[in-house]
Scaffold this motif. Structure first.
Motif, PDB file in Angstrom:
ATOM      1  N   LYS A   1      54.779  42.480  43.508  1.00 37.88           N
ATOM      2  CA  LYS A   1      55.494  43.713  44.708  1.00 37.88           C
ATOM      3  C   LYS A   1      55.180  45.097  44.374  1.00 37.88           C
ATOM      4  O   LYS A   1      55.358  45.880  45.124  1.00 37.88           O
ATOM      5  N   ALA A   2      54.657  45.203  43.110  1.00 34.80           N
ATOM      6  CA  ALA A   2      54.557  46.850  42.750  1.00 34.80           C
ATOM      7  C   ALA A   2      53.281  47.113  43.579  1.00 34.80           C
ATOM      8  O   ALA A   2      52.247  46.683  43.703  1.00 34.80           O
ATOM      9  N   PRO A   3      53.657  48.495  44.161  1.00 33.95           N
ATOM     10  CA  PRO A   3      52.264  49.115  44.669  1.00 33.95           C
ATOM     11  C   PRO A   3      51.313  49.459  43.892  1.00 33.95           C
ATOM     12  O   PRO A   3      51.280  49.791  42.666  1.00 33.95           O
ATOM     13  N   ALA A   4      50.006  49.588  44.377  1.00 38.18           N
ATOM     14  CA  ALA A   4      49.070  49.964  43.746  1.00 38.18           C
ATOM     15  C   ALA A   4      48.203  51.179  44.692  1.00 38.18           C
ATOM     16  O   ALA A   4      47.706  50.943  45.594  1.00 38.18           O
ATOM     17  N   GLY A   5      48.378  52.117  43.903  1.00 42.04           N
ATOM     18  CA  GLY A   5      47.577  53.365  44.627  1.00 42.04           C
ATOM     19  C   GLY A   5      46.210  53.439  44.484  1.00 42.04           C
ATOM     20  O   GLY A   5      45.651  53.591  45.726  1.00 42.04           O
ATOM     21  N   ALA A   6      45.702  52.990  43.336  1.00 42.59           N
ATOM     22  CA  ALA A   6      44.302  53.179  43.330  1.00 42.59           C
ATOM     23  C   ALA A   6      43.711  51.843  43.095  1.00 42.59           C
ATOM     24  O   ALA A   6      44.535  51.041  42.823  1.00 42.59           O
ATOM     25  N   ALA A   7      42.336  51.879  43.304  1.00 42.61           N
ATOM     26  CA  ALA A   7      41.818  50.497  43.029  1.00 42.61           C
ATOM     27  C   ALA A   7      41.953  50.084  41.574  1.00 42.61           C
ATOM     28  O   ALA A   7      41.844  48.749  41.316  1.00 42.61           O
ATOM     29  N   GLY A   8      42.011  50.794  40.631  1.00 42.16           N
ATOM     30  CA  GLY A   8      42.142  50.418  39.302  1.00 42.16           C
ATOM     31  C   GLY A   8      43.571  49.731  38.950  1.00 42.16           C
ATOM     32  O   GLY A   8      43.687  48.793  38.310  1.00 42.16           O
ATOM     33  N   GLU A   9      44.655  50.504  39.591  1.00 43.39           N
ATOM     34  CA  GLU A   9      45.828  49.978  39.310  1.00 43.39           C
ATOM     35  C   GLU A   9      45.887  48.539  40.167  1.00 43.39           C
ATOM     36  O   GLU A   9      46.724  47.604  39.781  1.00 43.39           O
ATOM     37  N   ALA A  10      45.332  48.363  41.441  1.00 37.96           N
ATOM     38  CA  ALA A  10      45.256  47.069  42.179  1.00 37.96           C
ATOM     39  C   ALA A  10      44.694  45.974  41.105  1.00 37.96           C
ATOM     40  O   ALA A  10      45.199  44.884  41.210  1.00 37.96           O
TER      41      ALA A  10
ATOM     42  N   VAL B   1      59.759  35.589  37.739  1.00 35.33           N
ATOM     43  CA  VAL B   1      60.282  36.794  38.085  1.00 35.33           C
ATOM     44  C   VAL B   1      59.426  38.160  37.705  1.00 35.33           C
ATOM     45  O   VAL B   1      59.149  38.714  38.610  1.00 35.33           O
ATOM     46  N   GLN B   2      58.974  38.090  36.765  1.00 35.63           N
ATOM     47  CA  GLN B   2      57.704  38.950  36.168  1.00 35.63           C
ATOM     48  C   GLN B   2      56.529  39.025  37.085  1.00 35.63           C
ATOM     49  O   GLN B   2      56.213  40.113  37.390  1.00 35.63           O
ATOM     50  N   ARG B   3      56.190  37.826  37.416  1.00 40.80           N
ATOM     51  CA  ARG B   3      54.788  37.808  38.410  1.00 40.80           C
ATOM     52  C   ARG B   3      55.488  38.303  39.712  1.00 40.80           C
ATOM     53  O   ARG B   3      54.457  39.037  40.415  1.00 40.80           O
ATOM     54  N   ALA B   4      56.506  37.825  40.107  1.00 34.89           N
ATOM     55  CA  ALA B   4      56.873  38.311  41.491  1.00 34.89           C
ATOM     56  C   ALA B   4      57.138  40.028  41.295  1.00 34.89           C
ATOM     57  O   ALA B   4      56.607  40.718  42.507  1.00 34.89           O
ATOM     58  N   SER B   5      57.513  40.466  40.471  1.00 34.20           N
ATOM     59  CA  SER B   5      57.619  41.936  40.328  1.00 34.20           C
ATOM     60  C   SER B   5      56.358  42.509  40.319  1.00 34.20           C
ATOM     61  O   SER B   5      56.059  43.576  40.765  1.00 34.20           O
TER      62      SER B   5
ATOM     63  N   GLU C   1      44.274  45.960  37.998  1.00 35.94           N
ATOM     64  CA  GLU C   1      45.352  46.020  36.601  1.00 35.94           C
ATOM     65  C   GLU C   1      46.558  44.777  36.987  1.00 35.94           C
ATOM     66  O   GLU C   1      46.813  44.081  36.531  1.00 35.94           O
ATOM     67  N   ARG C   2      46.876  45.124  38.378  1.00 31.93           N
ATOM     68  CA  ARG C   2      48.137  44.517  38.925  1.00 31.93           C
ATOM     69  C   ARG C   2      47.667  43.005  38.971  1.00 31.93           C
ATOM     70  O   ARG C   2      48.448  41.975  38.731  1.00 31.93           O
ATOM     71  N   GLU C   3      46.499  42.576  39.400  1.00 29.57           N
ATOM     72  CA  GLU C   3      45.801  41.390  39.887  1.00 29.57           C
ATOM     73  C   GLU C   3      45.644  40.444  38.330  1.00 29.57           C
ATOM     74  O   GLU C   3      45.913  39.258  38.284  1.00 29.57           O
ATOM     75  N   ILE C   4      45.245  41.319  37.585  1.00 30.09           N
ATOM     76  CA  ILE C   4      44.786  40.623  36.144  1.00 30.09           C
ATOM     77  C   ILE C   4      46.273  40.212  35.488  1.00 30.09           C
ATOM     78  O   ILE C   4      46.569  39.105  35.109  1.00 30.09           O
ATOM     79  N   ALA C   5      47.273  41.161  35.646  1.00 33.26           N
ATOM     80  CA  ALA C   5      48.740  40.996  35.196  1.00 33.26           C
ATOM     81  C   ALA C   5      49.148  39.553  35.734  1.00 33.26           C
ATOM     82  O   ALA C   5      49.921  38.760  35.103  1.00 33.26           O
ATOM     83  N   ALA C   6      49.055  39.506  37.052  1.00 31.73           N
ATOM     84  CA  ALA C   6      49.696  38.341  37.955  1.00 31.73           C
ATOM     85  C   ALA C   6      48.819  37.058  37.547  1.00 31.73           C
ATOM     86  O   ALA C   6      49.779  36.066  37.490  1.00 31.73           O
ATOM     87  N   GLU C   7      47.635  37.388  37.267  1.00 31.30           N
ATOM     88  CA  GLU C   7      46.917  36.111  37.045  1.00 31.30           C
ATOM     89  C   GLU C   7      47.363  35.565  35.626  1.00 31.30           C
ATOM     90  O   GLU C   7      47.235  34.223  35.380  1.00 31.30           O
ATOM     91  N   ARG C   8      47.534  36.468  34.596  1.00 33.02           N
ATOM     92  CA  ARG C   8      47.953  36.211  33.496  1.00 33.02           C
ATOM     93  C   ARG C   8      49.231  35.334  33.440  1.00 33.02           C
ATOM     94  O   ARG C   8      49.632  34.335  32.783  1.00 33.02           O
ATOM     95  N   LEU C   9      50.132  35.906  34.179  1.00 34.50           N
ATOM     96  CA  LEU C   9      51.671  35.465  34.405  1.00 34.50           C
ATOM     97  C   LEU C   9      51.539  34.056  34.916  1.00 34.50           C
ATOM     98  O   LEU C   9      52.134  32.878  34.856  1.00 34.50           O
ATOM     99  N   ALA C  10      50.444  33.903  36.086  1.00 36.14           N
ATOM    100  CA  ALA C  10      50.445  32.559  36.704  1.00 36.14           C
ATOM    101  C   ALA C  10      49.888  31.490  35.783  1.00 36.14           C
ATOM    102  O   ALA C  10      50.323  30.407  35.516  1.00 36.14           O
TER     103      ALA C  10
END
Length: 133
Positions: free
Chosen positions: A41-50, A34-38, A52-61
């Protein structure tokens, strides 16, 4: 089936404990999914946010993979210490915020060392279970 045999009661108690560990593992896997899906799904406005989102998703995977990998053979040992505490040894550690002791000790943790190293000559503060009457 009710029985007065202490050995049978002990086995049934351990089965219940192990079942509760599998339930907790299933819950943790579900939460991580559920955390990974969330996160994804979170929008990433800037390249840095994108990034960080990918790093968090990879950690959860990786966490999901670690948890799923522990499903087979989750618990494989138990140690009874002379101070009265019992530790179950398994492929990963599991704990809750409410518990003083871990519910399951990772086999690589220092607390699991007596499981592998204790001998009758050097019991490492472990006790042998009393024989069934």
């Amino acid at each position: 089936m009710k029985t007065n045999d202490p050995a049978v009661r002990e086995v049934e108690s351990e089965r219940g404990y192990v079942s509760s560990l599998y339930e907790l593992l299933t819950e943790r896997i579900s939460e991580a999914r559920v955390q990974r899906a969330s996160v994804l799904k979170a929008p990433a406005g800037a390249a840095g946010e994108a990034y960080e989102r990918e790093i968090a998703a990879e950690r959860l995977a990786k966490e999901i993979g670690r948890l799923e990998g522990a499903e087979k053979g989750l618990v494989f040992g138990r140690i009874d210490r002379t101070d009265g505490t019992t530790l179950r040894i398994g492929r990963i550690g599991l704990h809750t915020e409410e518990d003083d002791l871990p519910l399951l000790v990772d086999w690589r943790a220092n607390a699991a060392r007596p499981f592998y190293e204790a001998t009758p000559v050097h019991p490492m503060e472990l006790r042998r279970p009393a024989p069934a009457p």
